[in-house]
Design a protein around this motif. Sequence first.
Motif, PDB file in Angstrom:
ATOM      1  N   GLU A  18      -5.290  11.281  -7.914  1.00 60.53           N
ATOM      2  CA  GLU A  18      -5.947  12.483  -7.413  1.00 60.53           C
ATOM      3  C   GLU A  18      -6.884  12.150  -6.251  1.00 60.53           C
ATOM      4  N   GLN A  19      -7.687  11.105  -6.402  1.00 61.17           N
ATOM      5  CA  GLN A  19      -8.587  10.705  -5.326  1.00 61.17           C
ATOM      6  C   GLN A  19      -7.796  10.276  -4.090  1.00 61.17           C
ATOM      7  N   LEU A  20      -6.712   9.544  -4.323  1.00 60.52           N
ATOM      8  CA  LEU A  20      -5.893   9.076  -3.208  1.00 60.52           C
ATOM      9  C   LEU A  20      -5.250  10.256  -2.482  1.00 60.52           C
ATOM     10  N   TYR A  21      -4.747  11.239  -3.230  1.00 64.04           N
ATOM     11  CA  TYR A  21      -4.145  12.418  -2.609  1.00 64.04           C
ATOM     12  C   TYR A  21      -5.135  13.086  -1.653  1.00 64.04           C
ATOM     13  N   TYR A  22      -6.328  13.336  -2.136  1.00 62.23           N
ATOM     14  CA  TYR A  22      -7.309  14.044  -1.313  1.00 62.23           C
ATOM     15  C   TYR A  22      -7.687  13.235  -0.077  1.00 62.23           C
ATOM     16  N   LEU A  64       5.035  11.952   3.069  1.00 65.09           N
ATOM     17  CA  LEU A  64       5.323  12.922   2.012  1.00 65.09           C
ATOM     18  C   LEU A  64       6.154  12.290   0.894  1.00 65.09           C
ATOM     19  N   ASP A  65       7.081  11.408   1.261  1.00 62.78           N
ATOM     20  CA  ASP A  65       7.887  10.718   0.247  1.00 62.78           C
ATOM     21  C   ASP A  65       7.007   9.805  -0.609  1.00 62.78           C
ATOM     22  N   GLN A  66       6.038   9.151   0.017  1.00 61.65           N
ATOM     23  CA  GLN A  66       5.158   8.259  -0.745  1.00 61.65           C
ATOM     24  C   GLN A  66       4.293   9.039  -1.729  1.00 61.65           C
ATOM     25  N   TYR A  67       3.814  10.207  -1.324  1.00 57.97           N
ATOM     26  CA  TYR A  67       3.012  11.020  -2.237  1.00 57.97           C
ATOM     27  C   TYR A  67       3.825  11.404  -3.478  1.00 57.97           C
ATOM     28  N   ARG A  68       5.110  11.635  -3.287  1.00 56.26           N
ATOM     29  CA  ARG A  68       5.969  11.958  -4.428  1.00 56.26           C
ATOM     30  C   ARG A  68       6.239  10.725  -5.290  1.00 56.26           C
ATOM     31  N   LYS A 115       9.733  10.070  16.054  1.00 55.51           N
ATOM     32  CA  LYS A 115       8.819   9.128  15.389  1.00 55.51           C
ATOM     33  C   LYS A 115       7.773   9.859  14.563  1.00 55.51           C
ATOM     34  N   GLN A 116       7.211  10.921  15.132  1.00 58.58           N
ATOM     35  CA  GLN A 116       6.201  11.687  14.394  1.00 58.58           C
ATOM     36  C   GLN A 116       6.811  12.315  13.143  1.00 58.58           C
ATOM     37  N   GLU A 117       8.002  12.868  13.294  1.00 58.40           N
ATOM     38  CA  GLU A 117       8.677  13.521  12.163  1.00 58.40           C
ATOM     39  C   GLU A 117       8.996  12.519  11.065  1.00 58.40           C
ATOM     40  N   GLU A 118       9.466  11.345  11.458  1.00 61.72           N
ATOM     41  CA  GLU A 118       9.778  10.291  10.486  1.00 61.72           C
ATOM     42  C   GLU A 118       8.514   9.854   9.753  1.00 61.72           C
ATOM     43  N   ALA A 119       7.400   9.763  10.481  1.00 63.56           N
ATOM     44  CA  ALA A 119       6.144   9.336   9.868  1.00 63.56           C
ATOM     45  C   ALA A 119       5.679  10.338   8.818  1.00 63.56           C
ATOM     46  N   VAL A 120       5.778  11.621   9.137  1.00 65.28           N
ATOM     47  CA  VAL A 120       5.384  12.660   8.188  1.00 65.28           C
ATOM     48  C   VAL A 120       6.290  12.616   6.959  1.00 65.28           C
ATOM     49  N   LEU A 178       3.357   4.141 -10.400  1.00 66.89           N
ATOM     50  CA  LEU A 178       2.018   3.773 -10.850  1.00 66.89           C
ATOM     51  C   LEU A 178       1.813   4.084 -12.330  1.00 66.89           C
ATOM     52  N   GLU A 179       2.517   5.082 -12.851  1.00 59.59           N
ATOM     53  CA  GLU A 179       2.390   5.440 -14.263  1.00 59.59           C
ATOM     54  C   GLU A 179       3.534   4.869 -15.105  1.00 59.59           C
ATOM     55  N   ASN A 180       4.233   3.920 -14.555  1.00 62.72           N
ATOM     56  CA  ASN A 180       5.263   3.222 -15.304  1.00 62.72           C
ATOM     57  C   ASN A 180       4.628   2.535 -16.513  1.00 62.72           C
ATOM     58  N   ASP A 181       5.211   2.714 -17.705  1.00 60.95           N
ATOM     59  CA  ASP A 181       4.608   2.196 -18.932  1.00 60.95           C
ATOM     60  C   ASP A 181       4.406   0.687 -18.879  1.00 60.95           C
ATOM     61  N   GLU A 182       5.402  -0.029 -18.399  1.00 58.47           N
ATOM     62  CA  GLU A 182       5.302  -1.484 -18.366  1.00 58.47           C
ATOM     63  C   GLU A 182       4.209  -1.941 -17.410  1.00 58.47           C
TER      64      GLU A 182
END
Length: 244
Positions: free
Chosen positions: A52-56, A11-15, A2-7, A21-25
């Motif tokens: 950037e703020q969200l990442y930090y 990490l997938d969401q950060y990518r 469970k912990q590994e899946e959560a991490v 979010l920067e999709n032109d439409e």
Amino acid sequence: EKQEEAVRFLLDQYRAIPTWLENDELGSKLNIVRKQYQGMVRRIVTPSDYIEQLYYSSFRGNLINDGKLMFLLNSELENQGKEVYTVNDLFDDIRQDTFKETINGESLNYYRRLFQNVYVSWLMDENHLDQTIAPVSTIGTSTPVNGTSLCSFDYQYELSQIPAGYRNKDVLVKKYAESHDLYFQMMDLGRFDKKAIIESYVLAEVKKVKQIIEKAHRKVHNEQDKAHYDYLLRRINVFLNVES
């Protein structure tokens, strides 16, 4: 697991965040409003500023912080001989994802460089090895609630059911860590509770990251990536008190 899946999920969401979010439409219809402190004027920010703020904030609050490291250490100590998700596992997963392109000799985009900066900045946070801070534990009778477990995100509602005067370490550990079979993890527990051990893990991780960057730096031809690795290496060498 469970912990590994959560991490892995985080990490997938950060990518993925910059991709949608920067999709032109979407971007043409989207206004992101930031208001950091009460009383401040709200202002519209660009997606890159927001990310950037969200990442930090999310990296330190949801993925890795002193509270999580301490509870992972406790979990490992209390479950010796069993399969547990360890501090080394967490560092390995973050490093392998954060420096995936670097390890594979691939070019970095803006957000991958930014995320590497976020990780290196966290590792070299002054609180990790700052000897000027008085060694007093912040685990007391009124520990602020500012964190989550790696795989449980419903803590806000649950904690709201506890009267404020009883939101202390003993109540949290008894009610949530044991009943959910999880370690309830807070980002602002004092590192002094396991100071030397955590610092040793952090120092070892900085050296592993340095090895990855040095290897890539010798081969990279992209000017932006080279400048980025120069910057990271200089910061790491200053941190390690090594001549660059």
